[in-house]
Design a protein around this motif. Structure first.
Motif, PDB file in Angstrom:
ATOM      1  N   UNK A  48      45.198  70.028 -37.707  1.00  8.30           N
ATOM      2  CA  UNK A  48      44.468  71.350 -37.210  1.00  8.30           C
ATOM      3  C   UNK A  48      45.226  72.124 -35.941  1.00  8.30           C
ATOM      4  N   UNK A  51      48.864  73.091 -36.629  1.00  8.19           N
ATOM      5  CA  UNK A  51      49.135  74.242 -37.505  1.00  8.19           C
ATOM      6  C   UNK A  51      48.922  75.353 -36.685  1.00  8.19           C
ATOM      7  N   UNK A  52      48.366  75.486 -35.613  1.00  7.73           N
ATOM      8  CA  UNK A  52      47.958  76.529 -34.952  1.00  7.73           C
ATOM      9  C   UNK A  52      49.196  76.802 -34.051  1.00  7.73           C
ATOM     10  N   UNK A  55      52.239  77.919 -36.033  1.00 10.53           N
ATOM     11  CA  UNK A  55      52.372  79.286 -36.380  1.00 10.53           C
ATOM     12  C   UNK A  55      52.654  80.194 -35.143  1.00 10.53           C
ATOM     13  N   UNK A  70      57.725  84.519 -42.995  1.00 10.73           N
ATOM     14  CA  UNK A  70      58.496  83.353 -42.614  1.00 10.73           C
ATOM     15  C   UNK A  70      59.978  83.448 -42.640  1.00 10.73           C
TER      16      UNK A  70
ATOM     17  N   UNK B  10      53.775  81.295 -45.132  1.00  7.38           N
ATOM     18  CA  UNK B  10      53.146  79.889 -45.414  1.00  7.38           C
ATOM     19  C   UNK B  10      52.681  79.288 -44.079  1.00  7.38           C
ATOM     20  N   UNK B  11      53.226  79.307 -42.869  1.00  3.44           N
ATOM     21  CA  UNK B  11      52.433  79.414 -41.663  1.00  3.44           C
ATOM     22  C   UNK B  11      51.103  79.831 -41.624  1.00  3.44           C
ATOM     23  N   UNK B  12      50.783  80.966 -41.752  1.00  3.36           N
ATOM     24  CA  UNK B  12      49.704  81.883 -41.774  1.00  3.36           C
ATOM     25  C   UNK B  12      48.736  81.325 -42.560  1.00  3.36           C
ATOM     26  N   UNK B  14      48.759  78.162 -43.994  1.00  2.00           N
ATOM     27  CA  UNK B  14      48.226  76.863 -43.375  1.00  2.00           C
ATOM     28  C   UNK B  14      47.124  76.787 -42.348  1.00  2.00           C
ATOM     29  N   UNK B  15      47.329  77.912 -41.225  1.00  2.00           N
ATOM     30  CA  UNK B  15      46.693  78.039 -40.074  1.00  2.00           C
ATOM     31  C   UNK B  15      45.066  78.469 -40.494  1.00  2.00           C
ATOM     32  N   UNK B  18      43.330  75.738 -42.040  1.00  2.00           N
ATOM     33  CA  UNK B  18      42.772  74.800 -41.239  1.00  2.00           C
ATOM     34  C   UNK B  18      41.391  75.355 -40.697  1.00  2.00           C
ATOM     35  N   UNK B  19      41.326  76.659 -40.162  1.00  2.00           N
ATOM     36  CA  UNK B  19      40.268  77.307 -39.689  1.00  2.00           C
ATOM     37  C   UNK B  19      39.006  77.278 -40.543  1.00  2.00           C
ATOM     38  N   UNK B  31      41.265  84.165 -40.871  1.00  5.29           N
ATOM     39  CA  UNK B  31      42.221  85.022 -40.649  1.00  5.29           C
ATOM     40  C   UNK B  31      41.998  86.010 -39.357  1.00  5.29           C
ATOM     41  N   UNK B  34      42.907  83.520 -36.728  1.00  7.69           N
ATOM     42  CA  UNK B  34      44.430  83.191 -36.588  1.00  7.69           C
ATOM     43  C   UNK B  34      45.089  84.476 -36.099  1.00  7.69           C
TER      44      UNK B  34
END
Lengths: 208, 208
Positions: A48, A51-52, A55, A70, B10-12, B14-15, B18-19, B31, B34
């Motif tokens: 978790x 990932x933050x 990002x 990306x 993809x990074x976004x 993933x975050x 997780x949230x 979102x 993030x």
């Protein structure tokens, strides 16, 4: 339940403080999040956190439209099937996602990163307006669609962009305002209803 | 706004994933969180992540009452001013904080970590019940106050604890159920109102 006081642990309090910075999250919700994470595996919590951080550290913005990406050029700008002669100006990436979800738009975007708001200290130079003007001046763009919120700030920004693009010969349009599909007329506000009559469109038997 | 599809990064995504595991957080709220973090300094986001990971890795539970603590024995159990002969049994640390906030209780706690719930696969062995019985058997505890939710699961757990503590000679009590202070009688449910009449207390001129 008043839990303002005493946290039993400084680590816990720190984590609650961090979560309560998120928009719309108070201390009770933050505590709920933290206690949820405490029940998870250490690895889950580490993922978790990773990932933050990844990002924030690795996020890129498309050098053409300033959307999150990306890669140096986002998947919309680099898609040859999209119409590069139309650019839709939006406030943020959520608006891009909302328009993309409609599957009705095949042009490109330009993400301003906000709207002009003197009250919040946001001026034109804080937004991606210069790069929009630059992009238009390169001559490939035929139409700029303004899709900002219909607020005072949105209207101000629309007008500022209009002034900056004057003389470039680009066609400037705004998204249609009107009654939502499925809404009852009697509950619509007068401004919206008025605009929807002024900006009426020719009737076609089937709208796709 | 339907934003179920396409994340531009993809990074976004993933975050956001997780949230959205957090309780009560959907993909739109995730979102929002993030995008908020993306607007913060890298150092701020790193601190956020570090606070979560440190909490998970370094959190301790009091070896007496199983409350979250930074030390082996929590600040409540180690406070000589508290009455160690009374132990209040609660479900989780939020209940401890709620009772502490009332400033009406000077005894100690015992945090079960949940209630017996066969539907969720939580049996007595998943909770800190053995350690409660052990604690009572050491003989210093005179009263155990049951302060669990008045649900089916809470009542089951109360009854299970009652059976386990039978014969230890400890006094067992439950917190009072009744009409909330400030509530109108006519809006109270019958069960609560009924209980509040059965369990009426002697009238005293001034309640502190």
């Amino acid at each position: 339940m008043n839990i303002s006081g005493q946290y039993p642990s400084a680590l816990l309090e720190k984590a609650v403080n961090e979560f309560s910075r998120l928009p719309g999250v108070g201390r009770k919700t933050a505590l709920r999040f933290v206690l949820f994470l405490l029940r998870q595996d250490t690895a889950t919590v580490e993922n978790f956190a990773k990932a933050i951080v990844r990002l924030r550290q690795e996020v890129k913005y498309c050098k053409t439209c300033h959307n999150i990406s990306d890669t140096d050029t986002c998947h919309i700008c680099s898609n040859p099937a999209r119409d590069a002669s139309v650019v839709c100006v939006v406030e943020n990436i959520r608006d891009v996602m909302a328009i993309e979800a409609t599957q009705q738009y095949r042009g490109l975007y330009h993400v301003l990163g906000g709207v002009i708001s003197p009250m919040d200290g946001i001026g034109p130079s804080d937004l991606q307006i210069d790069s929009l003007v630059e992009r238009v001046k390169q001559g490939h763009v035929k139409e700029v669609i303004l899709a900002l919120s219909s607020t005072m700030e949105g209207d101000t920004t629309n007008f500022y962009i209009y002034r900056r693009l004057e003389g470039t010969g680009v066609q400037l349009s705004v998204i249609a305002r009107g009654i939502s599909v499925g809404d009852e007329l009697e509950y619509a506000d007068e401004v919206t209803l008025g605009r929807s009559i002024v900006n009426r469109t020719p009737f076609v038997g089937i709208t796709s």
